[in-house]
Scaffold this motif. Structure first.
Motif, PDB file in Angstrom:
ATOM      1  N   ALA A   1       0.839  -1.199   0.000  1.00 24.47           N
ATOM      2  CA  ALA A   1       0.000   0.000   0.000  1.00 24.47           C
ATOM      3  C   ALA A   1       0.870   1.243   0.000  1.00 24.47           C
ATOM      4  CB  ALA A   1      -0.924   0.006   1.226  1.00 24.47           C
ATOM      5  N   VAL A   2       0.270   2.374  -0.402  1.00 26.28           N
ATOM      6  CA  VAL A   2       0.999   3.634  -0.403  1.00 26.28           C
ATOM      7  C   VAL A   2       0.017   4.803  -0.321  1.00 26.28           C
ATOM      8  CG1 VAL A   2       1.049   3.789  -2.944  1.00 26.28           C
ATOM      9  CG2 VAL A   2       2.781   4.994  -1.593  1.00 26.28           C
ATOM     10  N   TRP A   3       0.360   5.773   0.503  1.00 29.61           N
ATOM     11  CA  TRP A   3      -0.329   7.065   0.502  1.00 29.61           C
ATOM     12  C   TRP A   3       0.022   7.762  -0.801  1.00 29.61           C
ATOM     13  CZ3 TRP A   3       1.788  11.846  -0.155  1.00 29.61           C
ATOM     14  CH2 TRP A   3       1.057  12.976   0.243  1.00 29.61           C
ATOM     15  N   ILE A   4      -0.971   8.398  -1.429  1.00 29.50           N
ATOM     16  CA  ILE A   4      -0.724   9.089  -2.691  1.00 29.50           C
ATOM     17  C   ILE A   4      -0.696  10.597  -2.515  1.00 29.50           C
ATOM     18  CG2 ILE A   4      -1.606   9.580  -5.003  1.00 29.50           C
ATOM     19  CD1 ILE A   4      -2.702   6.768  -5.118  1.00 29.50           C
ATOM     20  N   ALA A   5      -1.721  11.168  -1.843  1.00 34.00           N
ATOM     21  CA  ALA A   5      -1.784  12.632  -1.774  1.00 34.00           C
ATOM     22  C   ALA A   5      -2.759  13.102  -0.712  1.00 34.00           C
ATOM     23  CB  ALA A   5      -2.197  13.208  -3.129  1.00 34.00           C
ATOM     24  N   ASN A   6      -2.473  14.291  -0.165  1.00 30.80           N
ATOM     25  CA  ASN A   6      -3.456  15.059   0.598  1.00 30.80           C
ATOM     26  C   ASN A   6      -4.305  15.876  -0.382  1.00 30.80           C
ATOM     27  OD1 ASN A   6      -2.239  14.230   2.987  1.00 30.80           O
ATOM     28  ND2 ASN A   6      -1.155  16.162   3.320  1.00 30.80           N
ATOM     29  N   HIS A   7      -5.591  15.982  -0.078  1.00 31.94           N
ATOM     30  CA  HIS A   7      -6.467  16.861  -0.863  1.00 31.94           C
ATOM     31  C   HIS A   7      -7.008  18.007  -0.022  1.00 31.94           C
ATOM     32  CE1 HIS A   7      -6.130  13.952  -4.027  1.00 31.94           C
ATOM     33  NE2 HIS A   7      -6.644  12.997  -3.271  1.00 31.94           N
ATOM     34  N   ALA A   8      -6.443  18.161   1.148  1.00 28.94           N
ATOM     35  CA  ALA A   8      -6.782  19.284   2.037  1.00 28.94           C
ATOM     36  C   ALA A   8      -5.474  19.811   2.611  1.00 28.94           C
ATOM     37  CB  ALA A   8      -7.724  18.816   3.149  1.00 28.94           C
ATOM     38  N   ALA A   9      -5.546  20.966   3.249  1.00 27.00           N
ATOM     39  CA  ALA A   9      -4.341  21.578   3.811  1.00 27.00           C
ATOM     40  C   ALA A   9      -3.685  20.630   4.809  1.00 27.00           C
ATOM     41  CB  ALA A   9      -4.693  22.896   4.490  1.00 27.00           C
ATOM     42  N   ALA A  10      -2.372  20.500   4.692  1.00 25.54           N
ATOM     43  CA  ALA A  10      -1.627  19.594   5.561  1.00 25.54           C
ATOM     44  C   ALA A  10      -1.499  20.167   6.962  1.00 25.54           C
ATOM     45  CB  ALA A  10      -0.242  19.331   4.977  1.00 25.54           C
ATOM     46  N   PRO A  11      -1.611  19.325   7.985  1.00 19.57           N
ATOM     47  CA  PRO A  11      -1.392  19.797   9.364  1.00 19.57           C
ATOM     48  C   PRO A  11       0.090  20.017   9.616  1.00 19.57           C
ATOM     49  CG  PRO A  11      -1.726  17.429   9.356  1.00 19.57           C
ATOM     50  CD  PRO A  11      -1.937  17.887   7.937  1.00 19.57           C
ATOM     51  N   ALA A  12       0.370  20.738  10.674  1.00 20.31           N
ATOM     52  CA  ALA A  12       1.771  20.990  11.031  1.00 20.31           C
ATOM     53  C   ALA A  12       2.405  19.754  11.663  1.00 20.31           C
ATOM     54  CB  ALA A  12       1.870  22.177  11.982  1.00 20.31           C
ATOM     55  N   GLU A  13       1.615  18.946  12.330  1.00 24.52           N
ATOM     56  CA  GLU A  13       2.109  17.767  13.025  1.00 24.52           C
ATOM     57  C   GLU A  13       1.368  16.522  12.536  1.00 24.52           C
ATOM     58  OE1 GLU A  13       4.640  17.999  14.929  1.00 24.52           O
ATOM     59  OE2 GLU A  13       4.724  20.191  15.112  1.00 24.52           O
ATOM     60  N   ALA A  14       1.714  15.390  13.113  1.00 23.70           N
ATOM     61  CA  ALA A  14       1.061  14.136  12.753  1.00 23.70           C
ATOM     62  C   ALA A  14      -0.446  14.215  12.960  1.00 23.70           C
ATOM     63  CB  ALA A  14       1.642  12.989  13.582  1.00 23.70           C
ATOM     64  N   ASP A  15      -1.184  13.643  12.040  1.00 19.63           N
ATOM     65  CA  ASP A  15      -2.652  13.707  12.050  1.00 19.63           C
ATOM     66  C   ASP A  15      -3.211  12.594  12.938  1.00 19.63           C
ATOM     67  OD1 ASP A  15      -5.317  13.991  11.501  1.00 19.63           O
ATOM     68  OD2 ASP A  15      -5.154  13.581   9.357  1.00 19.63           O
ATOM     69  N   ARG A  16      -3.182  12.846  14.245  1.00 22.32           N
ATOM     70  CA  ARG A  16      -3.615  11.818  15.182  1.00 22.32           C
ATOM     71  C   ARG A  16      -5.115  11.543  15.096  1.00 22.32           C
ATOM     72  NH1 ARG A  16       0.123   8.682  16.168  1.00 22.32           N
ATOM     73  NH2 ARG A  16      -1.555   7.681  17.338  1.00 22.32           N
ATOM     74  N   ALA A  17      -5.913  12.550  14.765  1.00 23.22           N
ATOM     75  CA  ALA A  17      -7.366  12.372  14.742  1.00 23.22           C
ATOM     76  C   ALA A  17      -7.773  11.333  13.699  1.00 23.22           C
ATOM     77  CB  ALA A  17      -8.050  13.708  14.466  1.00 23.22           C
ATOM     78  N   ARG A  18      -7.239  11.459  12.487  1.00 25.11           N
ATOM     79  CA  ARG A  18      -7.597  10.476  11.459  1.00 25.11           C
ATOM     80  C   ARG A  18      -6.988   9.108  11.764  1.00 25.11           C
ATOM     81  NH1 ARG A  18      -9.683  11.965   6.431  1.00 25.11           N
ATOM     82  NH2 ARG A  18      -8.453  10.329   5.405  1.00 25.11           N
ATOM     83  N   LEU A  19      -5.770   9.094  12.284  1.00 23.68           N
ATOM     84  CA  LEU A  19      -5.168   7.823  12.667  1.00 23.68           C
ATOM     85  C   LEU A  19      -6.001   7.109  13.720  1.00 23.68           C
ATOM     86  CD1 LEU A  19      -1.322   8.480  12.848  1.00 23.68           C
ATOM     87  CD2 LEU A  19      -2.469   6.716  11.500  1.00 23.68           C
ATOM     88  N   ASP A  20      -6.394   7.856  14.744  1.00 22.51           N
ATOM     89  CA  ASP A  20      -7.201   7.257  15.818  1.00 22.51           C
ATOM     90  C   ASP A  20      -8.561   6.806  15.307  1.00 22.51           C
ATOM     91  OD1 ASP A  20      -5.121   7.732  17.547  1.00 22.51           O
ATOM     92  OD2 ASP A  20      -5.998   9.556  18.425  1.00 22.51           O
ATOM     93  N   GLY A  21      -9.038   7.431  14.232  1.00 25.52           N
ATOM     94  CA  GLY A  21     -10.311   7.056  13.646  1.00 25.52           C
ATOM     95  C   GLY A  21     -10.201   5.947  12.622  1.00 25.52           C
ATOM     96  N   GLY A  22      -8.997   5.368  12.485  1.00 17.50           N
ATOM     97  CA  GLY A  22      -8.805   4.264  11.560  1.00 17.50           C
ATOM     98  C   GLY A  22      -8.718   4.683  10.113  1.00 17.50           C
ATOM     99  N   GLN A  23      -8.367   5.952   9.873  1.00 17.40           N
ATOM    100  CA  GLN A  23      -8.262   6.459   8.511  1.00 17.40           C
ATOM    101  C   GLN A  23      -6.818   6.777   8.147  1.00 17.40           C
ATOM    102  OE1 GLN A  23     -11.173   9.679   9.410  1.00 17.40           O
ATOM    103  NE2 GLN A  23     -12.173   9.020   7.522  1.00 17.40           N
ATOM    104  N   THR A  24      -6.537   6.764   6.855  1.00 13.23           N
ATOM    105  CA  THR A  24      -5.217   7.173   6.396  1.00 13.23           C
ATOM    106  C   THR A  24      -5.037   8.653   6.693  1.00 13.23           C
ATOM    107  OG1 THR A  24      -5.289   5.525   4.644  1.00 13.23           O
ATOM    108  CG2 THR A  24      -3.686   7.310   4.410  1.00 13.23           C
ATOM    109  N   PRO A  25      -3.952   9.025   7.357  1.00 10.85           N
ATOM    110  CA  PRO A  25      -3.824  10.414   7.822  1.00 10.85           C
ATOM    111  C   PRO A  25      -3.438  11.389   6.713  1.00 10.85           C
ATOM    112  CG  PRO A  25      -1.845   9.209   8.348  1.00 10.85           C
ATOM    113  CD  PRO A  25      -2.806   8.196   7.767  1.00 10.85           C
ATOM    114  N   LEU A  26      -3.757  12.660   6.935  1.00 12.33           N
ATOM    115  CA  LEU A  26      -3.117  13.731   6.190  1.00 12.33           C
ATOM    116  C   LEU A  26      -1.662  13.775   6.629  1.00 12.33           C
ATOM    117  CD1 LEU A  26      -5.894  16.411   6.692  1.00 12.33           C
ATOM    118  CD2 LEU A  26      -4.984  15.811   4.438  1.00 12.33           C
ATOM    119  N   LEU A  27      -0.743  13.740   5.689  1.00 10.79           N
ATOM    120  CA  LEU A  27       0.656  13.831   6.074  1.00 10.79           C
ATOM    121  C   LEU A  27       1.006  15.284   6.379  1.00 10.79           C
ATOM    122  CD1 LEU A  27       2.518  11.339   3.715  1.00 10.79           C
ATOM    123  CD2 LEU A  27       1.477  10.964   5.952  1.00 10.79           C
TER     124      LEU A  27
END
Length: 381
Positions: free
Chosen positions: A54-80
């Protein structure tokens, strides 16, 4: 979209939209590109729908400054994070119709191109479970979800071009006939005139891989001159490199192309029925055959094609040097080199279930020594 991970549950969630999906020409791998509108990712799945890469391809929203814990904790591929991506503001959504999928010649890896340029690559060694994702154009620093494609583009760029050319050639009218004749001409020089020819034997196995390739036939070279045995050989396995070789060998060229052969005094129709099982095996199972490998018969032992009633064979030993066992001098079959890669012929020697287990426990060299001490011939009779 679930967080990138290995397993049958990976790669889908109720909010995910499939952007593009495609099955490999061998039918053993399937690519799924999907998005949830915020992040896009690609998944490489096996025939059981288990994610193997598997591979992350792209963010389609503004990237966060730090690790995207909210999406990770929700079982989703994070915004990098912004520090790790080419487009911190996010890039436009992917257009599935504008993407080009290029399968590697071996069938164990795949590249996705956008506007003719590599967007992401999932090589055969990608394994999220071991922290090895694929490569993405839009990531600039290594992450658990993607490695920078720019770091390896000098390797992947030519490989993608080579793969694209390979499939164009395979699909071109007359291409198979040209390759077939090159192998048959080579065998004519080494073994003499041919007898019967069986077409497309790889399709004869129940539950085949469902792919269009590889095309493999079997040629018979009857008893001739001083040769008191028939040689049956595959024709077509060497048209494409075998998968996964690069996991074990730094230089894949000497190891990647094979044909299989059996020397026998049995009836050719009977002995030749061993090949449908093996002709597409490397691409169906996504593995490779090396000298000394042992392969277990997939069905009940009494159905094994080379059984004569005297011994119950349950598999085969693949031998590149028949002189290690008793028997006549083997014909030399070297000299064929499609795309510059030398083709190695591996001879099939039937083995019992106990011998198969012995090789697995002690190694194939130990089995070959034992068979030699027993005066086992490499000619099947």
């Amino acid at each position: 979209m679930s967080v990138l991970r290995r397993g049958s549950a990976a790669g889908r969630s109720p909010v995910a939209t499939v952007v593009r999906t495609e099955t490999s020409p061998y039918g053993s791998r399937r690519l799924v590109v999907e998005t949830d509108g915020t992040v896009s990712a690609a998944y490489l799945k096996d025939s059981r729908d288990t994610v193997v890469g598997a591979v992350w391809i792209a963010n389609h929203a503004a990237a966060p400054a730090e690790a995207d814990r909210a999406r990770l904790d929700g079982g989703q591929t994070p915004l990098l994070p912004a520090s790790h991506v080419r487009h911190p503001e996010g890039r436009p959504p992917l257009d599935g119709d504008a993407l080009e999928v290029v399968w590697f010649e071996e069938g164990d890896g795949v590249a996705v191109l956008e506007a003719g340029e590599p967007l992401c690559v999932i090589p055969g060694w990608s394994d999220i479970g071991r922290g090895i994702p694929g490569y993405s154009r839009d990531v600039t620093e290594q992450t658990p979800f993607a490695f920078p494609l720019d770091d390896e583009i000098e390797e992947f760029g030519p490989r993608v071009d080579r793969a694209r050319d390979h499939w164009k050639i395979c699909e071109a009218e007359g291409s198979w006939a040209d390759f077939q004749q090159s192998v048959l001409g080579h065998l004519l020089q080494r073994l003499g005139p041919g007898g019967h020819y069986w077409h497309d034997v790889g399709r004869q196995l129940p539950g085949g891989n469902g792919g269009a390739f590889p095309t493999v036939g079997v040629t018979e070279r009857p008893v001739s001159g001083n040769r008191e045995f028939t040689v049956l050989s595959t024709v077509g396995m060497s048209r494409q490199r075998m998968p996964t070789v690069e996991l074990y060998e730094d230089d894949v060229a000497p190891h990647s192309r094979i044909e299989l052969a059996v020397a026998t005094t049995l009836a050719s129709q009977r002995a030749g029925s061993i090949f449908p099982w093996l002709a597409q095996y490397p691409w169906r199972v996504v593995t490779w055959f090396a000298p000394g490998d042992v392969v277990k018969w997939y069905h009940e032992a009494h159905t094994f094609p080379l059984n004569t009633g005297e011994t119950s064979w349950e598999g085969v030993l693949l031998l590149d040097d028949p002189s290690r066992l008793t028997g006549p001098v083997a014909p030399g079959l070297t000299g064929l080199a499609p795309e510059g890669d030398p083709v190695r012929w591996l001879w099939l020697v039937p083995i019992t279930g106990e011998e198969y287990r012995y090789a697995k426990n002690e190694g194939s060299d130990a089995l070959i020594r034992r068979l030699a001490q027993q005066n086992r011939s490499w000619v099947v009779s």
